[in-house]
Design an enzyme around this catalytic site. Sequence first.
Site, PDB file in Angstrom:
ATOM      1  N   HIS A   1       1.578   3.751   6.877  1.00 32.33           N
ATOM      2  CA  HIS A   1       0.928   4.697   5.971  1.00 32.33           C
ATOM      3  C   HIS A   1       1.423   6.107   6.264  1.00 32.33           C
ATOM      4  CE1 HIS A   1      -2.765   2.061   4.763  1.00 32.33           C
ATOM      5  NE2 HIS A   1      -1.672   1.756   4.112  1.00 32.33           N
TER       6      HIS A   1
ATOM      7  N   ASP B   1      -7.705   6.106   5.293  1.00 34.38           N
ATOM      8  CA  ASP B   1      -7.776   4.844   6.030  1.00 34.38           C
ATOM      9  C   ASP B   1      -8.979   4.698   6.917  1.00 34.38           C
ATOM     10  OD1 ASP B   1      -4.190   4.619   6.608  1.00 34.38           O
ATOM     11  OD2 ASP B   1      -5.453   4.080   4.899  1.00 34.38           O
TER      12      ASP B   1
ATOM     13  N   SER C   1       0.804  -1.217   0.000  1.00 35.25           N
ATOM     14  CA  SER C   1       0.000   0.000   0.000  1.00 35.25           C
ATOM     15  C   SER C   1       0.833   1.261   0.000  1.00 35.25           C
ATOM     16  CB  SER C   1      -0.939   0.009   1.201  1.00 35.25           C
ATOM     17  OG  SER C   1      -0.189  -0.068   2.386  1.00 35.25           O
TER      18      SER C   1
END
Lengths: 180, 405
Positions: free
Chosen positions: B304, B348, B264
């Site tokens: 992330h 998210d 990701s």
Amino acid sequence: MNTVLSRANSLFAFSLSVMAALTFGCFITTAFKERSVPVRIAVSRVTLKNVEDFTGPRERSDLGFVTFDITADLQSIFDWNVKQLFLYLSAEYSTKNNALNQVVLWDKIMLRGDNPRLSLKDMKSKYFFFDDGNGLKGNRNITLTLSWNVVPNAGILPLVTGSGHVSVPFPDNYETTKSY
Amino acid sequence: MGVLFGVECWLDGCCVGCRCWVFCWERVFDGWMFCWVQVLGVLLGAGVGWMGVLLGAGVGWMGVLLGAGVGWMGVLLGAGVGWMGVLLGAGVGCFVGSGVLSRVRCRALSRERPRRGPAPAPLPPSRCLSGPAPRPGVQPRSPVPVSSPAPRPGVCPAPLPVPVSGPAPPSRCPSLPAEAAVTRRKRKRERERERGRAGAAVVAAVAAMLSLDFLDDVRRMNKRQLYYQVLNFGMIVSSALMIWKGLMVVTGSESPIVVVLSGSMEPAFHRGDLLFLTNRIEDPIRVGEIVVFRIEGREIPIVHRVLKIHEKKGSGGLSTAQSIPDVGTLQNGDIKFLTKGDNNAVDDRGLYKQGQHWLEKKDVVGRARGFVPYIGIVTILMNDYPKFKYAVLFLLGLFVLVHRE
């Protein structure tokens, strides 16, 4: 060195140590480099709305729309140890409830080999500029800066801010356009 | 200046929280992970320290005292400084107790040894029957005093203990008296070579494989060498643990090195890349940083980038990045933030817990500060294929067994 196994073992160990030395060399030669360049940001339009925040907590919050231009030359940042630059335009401001707010409006991935000269005009923000509350209305000072995250082949991941920012005030009323 | 160095610990249920400071650097440790780490550290330190004591006992009283003293000093000091000190002190103690002291004992014994002439040839048993009678008054020159009278011809005396004049058996230290300087040097080289061995799984595999031919040198090891190998192994394990826990302390993160598991964050990070994390309280979370966080109820951390932060006005909060944080209150004011993976189209919020819109400092494992590509592939392989992990360990142990270097 009289069996295939011991030869393979020494070869493997040697190649591992060479690769480790190379990786460390990559890291140490670019670890202390200056990675900031001058950036020019201009804002052409600012609009303000007050809607229910559909991206998160369902409260009525201020939603801002900013149209901007960016000019920057990032050629000097790319060297043998830079895999990509992750550029992002962030708006920073403070409100009554929150001492500091930072919102990313737009981002771009610039790989090594892509055109390093940025010259963008009339860009719309990629992400919704929702505030945590109603703090954008009448806010005098919203600072837009372009920063980038240097992703190396191996080494440190620094966050660098471009030198050059712009501060815009937001309108006092909703659904009003302010032209510059 | 106030207290230069200090530790202050408190009990919180069954866990111990500690606050230690050295000069101006202060850190507060608490939480469940430090409970069992401390217990484990003390046990490991005490265990390694006692191993040193036992080995020292084999070497002599001086070894026992010094080994025990240094080992336990390490434990006590460590309990004050923390598990790191325990392991360091006990590791140093057992090294001192075994390696160095065995040399001291060697030298001491060789100096004590009385001057002795060449050992007499062993008496064949037939001589007392057929050979000439030894002249009375002449004692056979042997290290063992002869209590029986001079043998009369025709009668075999009680068999004398025959002094060994053959090559000395390959033992470490002169528990046996006959030792020349040459063999001592040879044994020193042997010792050095053995210390270079990577110990580890050898000892465990030895018992299972004693029947195989190529393990002659292992069979030749006596008990002391075996103890030494085990001690070596213990030291390797404890130093590895020390380095890991030391990294945890320096970076302030509970997992200072992580492997990227998903795609990701491509093209920046691919599966199998290694990330170095820090989680210092003085650096507040800012937009654009790459954070590794854990969602409540899920155990796998996620890597992330921060998209949005909102920092409340707190009593000890930071309004700008330059203000000095107030020690003891919430360092970050009260920051709530939102993340998004570079390769994902949306933020998210779909990943967070039901009803959770923001992440907080307590969910963060660390901020990514350094990056090395591809190395973590091994970890991913070992996780996905556990048979591969066992095969690697087995091959490693086998390889170390077969080759002395």
